[in-house]
Motif scaffolding. Structure first.
Motif, PDB file in Angstrom:
ATOM      1  N   ILE A  63      24.555  36.745  10.598  1.00 43.35           N
ATOM      2  CA  ILE A  63      25.325  36.818  11.851  1.00 43.35           C
ATOM      3  C   ILE A  63      26.152  35.552  12.068  1.00 43.35           C
ATOM      4  N   PRO A  64      25.548  34.351  12.085  1.00 39.55           N
ATOM      5  CA  PRO A  64      26.381  33.149  12.250  1.00 39.55           C
ATOM      6  C   PRO A  64      27.293  32.896  11.057  1.00 39.55           C
ATOM      7  N   HIS A  65      26.877  33.341   9.874  1.00 35.90           N
ATOM      8  CA  HIS A  65      27.720  33.185   8.682  1.00 35.90           C
ATOM      9  C   HIS A  65      29.005  33.996   8.858  1.00 35.90           C
ATOM     10  N   HIS A  66      28.871  35.233   9.287  1.00 32.27           N
ATOM     11  CA  HIS A  66      30.036  36.081   9.548  1.00 32.27           C
ATOM     12  C   HIS A  66      30.873  35.534  10.699  1.00 32.27           C
ATOM     13  N   ARG A  67      30.197  35.027  11.725  1.00 30.81           N
ATOM     14  CA  ARG A  67      30.946  34.463  12.858  1.00 30.81           C
ATOM     15  C   ARG A  67      31.874  33.346  12.395  1.00 30.81           C
ATOM     16  N   GLN A  68      31.373  32.505  11.494  1.00 26.13           N
ATOM     17  CA  GLN A  68      32.216  31.412  11.016  1.00 26.13           C
ATOM     18  C   GLN A  68      33.379  31.939  10.182  1.00 26.13           C
ATOM     19  N   ALA A  69      33.150  32.982   9.391  1.00 24.41           N
ATOM     20  CA  ALA A  69      34.244  33.583   8.620  1.00 24.41           C
ATOM     21  C   ALA A  69      35.324  34.111   9.564  1.00 24.41           C
ATOM     22  N   LEU A  70      34.900  34.715  10.673  1.00 23.58           N
ATOM     23  CA  LEU A  70      35.867  35.208  11.659  1.00 23.58           C
ATOM     24  C   LEU A  70      36.611  34.050  12.314  1.00 23.58           C
ATOM     25  N   GLU A  71      35.900  32.961  12.564  1.00 22.50           N
ATOM     26  CA  GLU A  71      36.547  31.771  13.134  1.00 22.50           C
ATOM     27  C   GLU A  71      37.616  31.245  12.178  1.00 22.50           C
ATOM     28  N   MET A  72      37.302  31.226  10.891  1.00 20.19           N
ATOM     29  CA  MET A  72      38.274  30.781   9.892  1.00 20.19           C
ATOM     30  C   MET A  72      39.462  31.742   9.822  1.00 20.19           C
ATOM     31  N   ALA A  73      39.164  33.032   9.865  1.00 21.67           N
ATOM     32  CA  ALA A  73      40.239  34.038   9.803  1.00 21.67           C
ATOM     33  C   ALA A  73      41.166  33.928  11.013  1.00 21.67           C
ATOM     34  N   ASP A  74      40.592  33.587  12.171  1.00 24.42           N
ATOM     35  CA  ASP A  74      41.407  33.455  13.388  1.00 24.42           C
ATOM     36  C   ASP A  74      42.377  32.276  13.314  1.00 24.42           C
ATOM     37  N   LEU A  75      42.096  31.306  12.447  1.00 26.71           N
ATOM     38  CA  LEU A  75      42.981  30.140  12.302  1.00 26.71           C
ATOM     39  C   LEU A  75      44.271  30.471  11.541  1.00 26.71           C
ATOM     40  N   VAL A  76      44.273  31.599  10.850  1.00 26.98           N
ATOM     41  CA  VAL A  76      45.414  31.959   9.994  1.00 26.98           C
ATOM     42  C   VAL A  76      46.695  32.137  10.808  1.00 26.98           C
ATOM     43  N   GLU A  90      42.936  39.493   7.996  1.00 29.60           N
ATOM     44  CA  GLU A  90      42.731  40.702   8.800  1.00 29.60           C
ATOM     45  C   GLU A  90      41.679  41.598   8.160  1.00 29.60           C
ATOM     46  N   GLN A  91      41.677  41.669   6.846  1.00 30.38           N
ATOM     47  CA  GLN A  91      40.679  42.457   6.117  1.00 30.38           C
ATOM     48  C   GLN A  91      39.271  41.911   6.379  1.00 30.38           C
ATOM     49  N   ILE A  92      39.139  40.594   6.388  1.00 26.93           N
ATOM     50  CA  ILE A  92      37.845  39.954   6.662  1.00 26.93           C
ATOM     51  C   ILE A  92      37.384  40.294   8.072  1.00 26.93           C
ATOM     52  N   ARG A  93      38.300  40.257   9.031  1.00 24.23           N
ATOM     53  CA  ARG A  93      37.941  40.597  10.411  1.00 24.23           C
ATOM     54  C   ARG A  93      37.463  42.041  10.519  1.00 24.23           C
ATOM     55  N   ARG A  94      38.187  42.958   9.877  1.00 21.03           N
ATOM     56  CA  ARG A  94      37.826  44.375   9.960  1.00 21.03           C
ATOM     57  C   ARG A  94      36.468  44.656   9.334  1.00 21.03           C
ATOM     58  N   ALA A  95      36.110  43.923   8.288  1.00 25.57           N
ATOM     59  CA  ALA A  95      34.835  44.159   7.596  1.00 25.57           C
ATOM     60  C   ALA A  95      33.662  43.495   8.318  1.00 25.57           C
ATOM     61  N   GLN A  96      33.852  42.258   8.747  1.00 26.45           N
ATOM     62  CA  GLN A  96      32.701  41.473   9.184  1.00 26.45           C
ATOM     63  C   GLN A  96      32.365  41.622  10.661  1.00 26.45           C
ATOM     64  N   ASP A  97      33.342  41.920  11.492  1.00 24.17           N
ATOM     65  CA  ASP A  97      33.050  42.110  12.910  1.00 24.17           C
ATOM     66  C   ASP A  97      32.089  43.279  13.142  1.00 24.17           C
ATOM     67  N   PRO A  98      32.321  44.456  12.534  1.00 20.48           N
ATOM     68  CA  PRO A  98      31.352  45.557  12.702  1.00 20.48           C
ATOM     69  C   PRO A  98      29.988  45.236  12.086  1.00 20.48           C
ATOM     70  N   GLU A  99      29.976  44.453  11.014  1.00 25.27           N
ATOM     71  CA  GLU A  99      28.695  44.099  10.397  1.00 25.27           C
ATOM     72  C   GLU A  99      27.867  43.208  11.326  1.00 25.27           C
TER      73      GLU A  99
END
Length: 209
Positions: A63-76, A90-99
């Motif tokens: 959960i926190p691992h994915h949260r950080q990936a989303l934080e990184m993706a939001d910086l793009v 955007e692909q990372i956001r679509r995959a990891q947010d539902p997970e």
């Protein structure tokens, strides 16, 4: 007439017995169906999914691992100059947010604590005094990434996301070896497949930058 009456009486008795037996059989059958229906309801009730400590550790770490990936993706947005990096984010956001939502739901069903919003932020601490979240970025790395722009950002993003994804692969393979919950296995397999492909894509991005 007497002979006829004597013959008729046993016949009537047999018929009555058969009628009573039929009613009794009907009651028994109805009761049987009722029991079967009750058993069906019981078997249809959602059973608690089997899970073990490895499943819980995976969910609480991912959960926190994915949260950080989303934080990184939001910086793009506003920093990247590369169309492929933007698409991948955007692909990372679509995959990891539902997970994240799925992992959170599982922890609730298992009556296990869900990591807080700041657990693991800027590092690999799992919130329980451990460092189980392999590949997590430090606060300094995230600060440097936020300060970068254009191709410098894109290269740093790709390099850091590769490291981040490799950490997720380590966690996923660990739970595949040790976990018990079928749903966790399915999600871990999806992580391995999806993030392995993204690592390959990120490496091609770095090669051309």
């Amino acid at each position: 007439m007497k002979h006829t009456t004597r013959t008729a009486l046993p016949a009537l008795a047999v018929a009555a017995a058969l009628l009573l037996a039929g009613c009794g059989g009907g009651d028994s059958e109805t009761s049987g169906h009722g029991a079967s229906h009750g058993a069906s309801k019981s078997s249809a009730a959602p059973a608690r999914t089997a899970f073990n400590d490895a499943d819980v550790a995976f969910a609480q770490g991912m959960i926190p691992h994915h949260r950080q990936a989303l934080e990184m993706a939001d910086l793009v947005a506003g920093r990247s100059s590369d169309a492929e990096v933007k698409t991948l984010a955007e692909q990372i956001r679509r995959a990891q947010d539902p997970e994240i939502a799925t992992l959170t739901r599982w922890l609730g069903e298992w009556q296990q604590p869900v990591p807080g919003a700041h657990v693991g932020h800027g590092g690999g601490d799992d919130g329980n005094g451990g460092h189980t979240m392999s590949g997590m970025m430090t606060e300094a790395q995230l600060t440097d990434l936020k300060a970068a722009k254009g191709p410098a950002f894109d290269k740093a993003f790709a390099e850091l996301m590769i490291e981040h994804h490799e950490g997720a692969l380590t966690m996923a393979r660990d739970v595949l070896a040790k976990g018990e919950a079928p749903g966790v296995r399915t999600l871990a397999e999806a992580v391995v497949k999806g993030q392995s492909a993204e690592i390959a894509q990120l490496r091609t991005i770095i090669a051309r930058l």
